[in-house]
Design a protein around this motif. Structure first.
Motif, PDB file in Angstrom:
ATOM      1  N   CYS A  47      10.827   8.702  -5.733  1.00  0.00           N
ATOM      2  CA  CYS A  47      11.845   7.611  -5.731  1.00  0.00           C
ATOM      3  C   CYS A  47      12.933   7.319  -4.447  1.00  0.00           C
ATOM      4  O   CYS A  47      13.081   6.117  -4.176  1.00  0.00           O
ATOM      5  CB  CYS A  47      12.846   7.602  -6.855  1.00  0.00           C
ATOM      6  SG  CYS A  47      13.667   6.105  -7.564  1.00  0.00           S
ATOM      7  N   SER A  48      13.170   8.288  -3.874  1.00  0.00           N
ATOM      8  CA  SER A  48      14.219   7.994  -2.605  1.00  0.00           C
ATOM      9  C   SER A  48      13.190   7.540  -1.564  1.00  0.00           C
ATOM     10  O   SER A  48      13.864   6.620  -0.872  1.00  0.00           O
ATOM     11  CB  SER A  48      14.531   9.551  -2.190  1.00  0.00           C
ATOM     12  OG  SER A  48      13.448  10.437  -1.857  1.00  0.00           O
ATOM     13  N   GLU A  49      11.887   7.822  -1.364  1.00  0.00           N
ATOM     14  CA  GLU A  49      11.105   7.193  -0.290  1.00  0.00           C
ATOM     15  C   GLU A  49      11.054   5.587  -0.639  1.00  0.00           C
ATOM     16  O   GLU A  49      10.928   4.747   0.250  1.00  0.00           O
ATOM     17  CB  GLU A  49      10.035   7.941  -0.160  1.00  0.00           C
ATOM     18  CG  GLU A  49      10.078   9.199   0.446  1.00  0.00           C
ATOM     19  CD  GLU A  49       8.504   9.749   0.585  1.00  0.00           C
ATOM     20  OE1 GLU A  49       7.790   9.232   1.226  1.00  0.00           O
ATOM     21  OE2 GLU A  49       8.627  10.954   0.348  1.00  0.00           O
ATOM     22  N   THR A  50      10.760   5.409  -1.909  1.00  0.00           N
ATOM     23  CA  THR A  50      10.648   4.010  -2.401  1.00  0.00           C
ATOM     24  C   THR A  50      11.780   3.300  -2.362  1.00  0.00           C
ATOM     25  O   THR A  50      11.875   2.099  -1.442  1.00  0.00           O
ATOM     26  CB  THR A  50      10.105   3.898  -3.873  1.00  0.00           C
ATOM     27  OG1 THR A  50       9.131   4.737  -4.174  1.00  0.00           O
ATOM     28  CG2 THR A  50       9.919   2.602  -4.157  1.00  0.00           C
ATOM     29  N   ARG A  51      12.773   3.937  -2.656  1.00  0.00           N
ATOM     30  CA  ARG A  51      14.297   3.078  -2.216  1.00  0.00           C
ATOM     31  C   ARG A  51      14.620   3.051  -0.805  1.00  0.00           C
ATOM     32  O   ARG A  51      14.928   1.718  -0.449  1.00  0.00           O
ATOM     33  CB  ARG A  51      15.368   4.097  -2.743  1.00  0.00           C
ATOM     34  CG  ARG A  51      17.031   3.485  -2.687  1.00  0.00           C
ATOM     35  CD  ARG A  51      17.990   4.534  -3.176  1.00  0.00           C
ATOM     36  NE  ARG A  51      19.272   3.822  -3.104  1.00  0.00           N
ATOM     37  CZ  ARG A  51      19.775   3.490  -1.895  1.00  0.00           C
ATOM     38  NH1 ARG A  51      19.125   3.672  -0.684  1.00  0.00           N
ATOM     39  NH2 ARG A  51      20.966   2.969  -2.022  1.00  0.00           N
ATOM     40  N   ALA A  52      14.248   3.615  -0.122  1.00  0.00           N
ATOM     41  CA  ALA A  52      14.300   3.603   1.432  1.00  0.00           C
ATOM     42  C   ALA A  52      13.764   2.282   1.970  1.00  0.00           C
ATOM     43  O   ALA A  52      14.006   1.649   2.791  1.00  0.00           O
ATOM     44  CB  ALA A  52      13.904   4.797   2.268  1.00  0.00           C
ATOM     45  N   LEU A  53      12.165   2.437   1.357  1.00  0.00           N
ATOM     46  CA  LEU A  53      11.368   1.240   2.058  1.00  0.00           C
ATOM     47  C   LEU A  53      12.095  -0.138   1.364  1.00  0.00           C
ATOM     48  O   LEU A  53      12.059  -1.208   2.113  1.00  0.00           O
ATOM     49  CB  LEU A  53      10.116   1.400   1.156  1.00  0.00           C
ATOM     50  CG  LEU A  53       9.108   0.383   1.634  1.00  0.00           C
ATOM     51  CD1 LEU A  53       8.869   0.275   3.163  1.00  0.00           C
ATOM     52  CD2 LEU A  53       7.671   0.522   0.996  1.00  0.00           C
ATOM     53  N   GLY A  85       0.710  -1.266  -0.051  1.00  0.00           N
ATOM     54  CA  GLY A  85       0.096  -0.005  -0.293  1.00  0.00           C
ATOM     55  C   GLY A  85       0.719   1.140   0.036  1.00  0.00           C
ATOM     56  O   GLY A  85       0.628   2.238  -0.699  1.00  0.00           O
ATOM     57  N   ALA A  86       1.810   1.318   0.907  1.00  0.00           N
ATOM     58  CA  ALA A  86       2.748   2.482   0.737  1.00  0.00           C
ATOM     59  C   ALA A  86       3.590   2.603  -0.417  1.00  0.00           C
ATOM     60  O   ALA A  86       3.654   3.554  -1.008  1.00  0.00           O
ATOM     61  CB  ALA A  86       3.856   2.203   1.874  1.00  0.00           C
ATOM     62  N   LEU A  87       3.919   1.510  -1.132  1.00  0.00           N
ATOM     63  CA  LEU A  87       4.665   1.591  -2.498  1.00  0.00           C
ATOM     64  C   LEU A  87       3.486   2.195  -3.472  1.00  0.00           C
ATOM     65  O   LEU A  87       3.985   3.054  -4.378  1.00  0.00           O
ATOM     66  CB  LEU A  87       5.039   0.127  -2.965  1.00  0.00           C
ATOM     67  CG  LEU A  87       6.311  -0.452  -2.289  1.00  0.00           C
ATOM     68  CD1 LEU A  87       6.610  -1.903  -2.634  1.00  0.00           C
ATOM     69  CD2 LEU A  87       7.657   0.331  -2.664  1.00  0.00           C
ATOM     70  N   LEU A  88       2.315   1.652  -3.479  1.00  0.00           N
ATOM     71  CA  LEU A  88       1.360   2.148  -4.314  1.00  0.00           C
ATOM     72  C   LEU A  88       1.176   3.641  -4.230  1.00  0.00           C
ATOM     73  O   LEU A  88       0.916   4.199  -5.184  1.00  0.00           O
ATOM     74  CB  LEU A  88       0.071   1.386  -4.414  1.00  0.00           C
ATOM     75  CG  LEU A  88       0.033   0.046  -4.902  1.00  0.00           C
ATOM     76  CD1 LEU A  88      -1.224  -0.742  -4.300  1.00  0.00           C
ATOM     77  CD2 LEU A  88       0.083  -0.013  -6.426  1.00  0.00           C
ATOM     78  N   SER A  89       1.054   4.246  -2.868  1.00  0.00           N
ATOM     79  CA  SER A  89       0.963   5.502  -2.689  1.00  0.00           C
ATOM     80  C   SER A  89       2.146   6.328  -3.089  1.00  0.00           C
ATOM     81  O   SER A  89       2.082   7.679  -3.477  1.00  0.00           O
ATOM     82  CB  SER A  89       0.768   5.839  -1.403  1.00  0.00           C
ATOM     83  OG  SER A  89       1.655   5.430  -0.381  1.00  0.00           O
ATOM     84  N   LEU A  90       3.459   5.756  -3.212  1.00  0.00           N
ATOM     85  CA  LEU A  90       4.600   6.401  -3.227  1.00  0.00           C
ATOM     86  C   LEU A  90       4.561   6.359  -4.946  1.00  0.00           C
ATOM     87  O   LEU A  90       5.137   7.379  -5.405  1.00  0.00           O
ATOM     88  CB  LEU A  90       5.885   5.540  -2.722  1.00  0.00           C
ATOM     89  CG  LEU A  90       5.975   5.978  -1.271  1.00  0.00           C
ATOM     90  CD1 LEU A  90       7.256   4.774  -0.829  1.00  0.00           C
ATOM     91  CD2 LEU A  90       6.427   7.311  -1.040  1.00  0.00           C
ATOM     92  N   ASP A  91       4.209   5.407  -5.495  1.00  0.00           N
ATOM     93  CA  ASP A  91       4.343   5.491  -7.192  1.00  0.00           C
ATOM     94  C   ASP A  91       3.313   6.652  -7.538  1.00  0.00           C
ATOM     95  O   ASP A  91       3.603   7.297  -8.608  1.00  0.00           O
ATOM     96  CB  ASP A  91       3.601   4.253  -7.639  1.00  0.00           C
ATOM     97  CG  ASP A  91       3.701   4.111  -9.251  1.00  0.00           C
ATOM     98  OD1 ASP A  91       4.484   4.498  -9.732  1.00  0.00           O
ATOM     99  OD2 ASP A  91       2.657   3.533  -9.594  1.00  0.00           O
ATOM    100  N   ALA A  92       2.176   6.896  -6.845  1.00  0.00           N
ATOM    101  CA  ALA A  92       1.330   7.725  -7.109  1.00  0.00           C
ATOM    102  C   ALA A  92       1.911   9.288  -7.314  1.00  0.00           C
ATOM    103  O   ALA A  92       1.488  10.225  -7.974  1.00  0.00           O
ATOM    104  CB  ALA A  92       0.025   7.934  -6.493  1.00  0.00           C
ATOM    105  N   VAL A  93       2.943   9.431  -6.309  1.00  0.00           N
ATOM    106  CA  VAL A  93       3.636  10.922  -6.285  1.00  0.00           C
ATOM    107  C   VAL A  93       4.960  10.774  -6.853  1.00  0.00           C
ATOM    108  O   VAL A  93       5.578  11.862  -6.654  1.00  0.00           O
ATOM    109  CB  VAL A  93       3.312  11.491  -4.849  1.00  0.00           C
ATOM    110  CG1 VAL A  93       1.950  11.587  -4.440  1.00  0.00           C
ATOM    111  CG2 VAL A  93       4.170  10.227  -3.841  1.00  0.00           C
TER     112      VAL A  93
END
Length: 132
Positions: free
Chosen positions: A79-85, A68-76
């Motif tokens: 990349c840096s937050e996605t990478r951290a996750l 769910g977090a990845l999907l919300s990050l994809d919407a905005v």
């Protein structure tokens, strides 16, 4: 005929079960389209891509909350937050692998002790599990 996919065709196209789709809807990972009066829900073809995204993320070890977090990050597009996750997930996987390697070594040693025994003495595995 109404455009879009039935839930069965959506499931087949994404390679998932219909109940999986319903579960993802309850979890908020997948939108449930409105049900027309006297008709069936129709899913947009883009939902296939979203379902595949969810399944691929799960295959990499992400929980549904993390998906769910990845999907919300994809919407905005962050990349840096996605990478951290992803880095946090990688560290966790590496720790699990180390834990599993240690478990394998201990169990392997215990099985070896059983193989060396004469069968009459107490089982070394049970002895280890019974220790305080």
């Amino acid at each position: 005929m109404t455009a879009g996919l039935s839930i069965g065709k959506l499931a087949a196209a994404a390679g998932v079960n219909i109940e999986t789709i319903r579960y993802y809807q309850r979890r908020g990972l997948l939108d449930e389209p409105p049900k027309p009066l006297g008709g069936y829900r129709r899913y947009l073809p883009g939902q296939v891509k979203r379902l595949r995204f969810i399944k691929r993320a799960q295959a990499l070890g992400f929980t549904l909350n993390e998906v769910g977090a990845l999907l919300s990050l994809d919407a905005v597009c962050t990349c840096s937050e996605t990478r951290a996750l992803a880095v946090r997930k990688l560290v966790m996987i590496e720790q699990k692998m180390a834990d599993l390697a240690a478990m394998r070594q201990v169990l392997g040693g215990l099985v070896h002790k059983c193989d060396e025994g004469d069968g009459g003495a107490a089982c070394p595995i049970i002895d280890v599990l019974n220790r305080e």
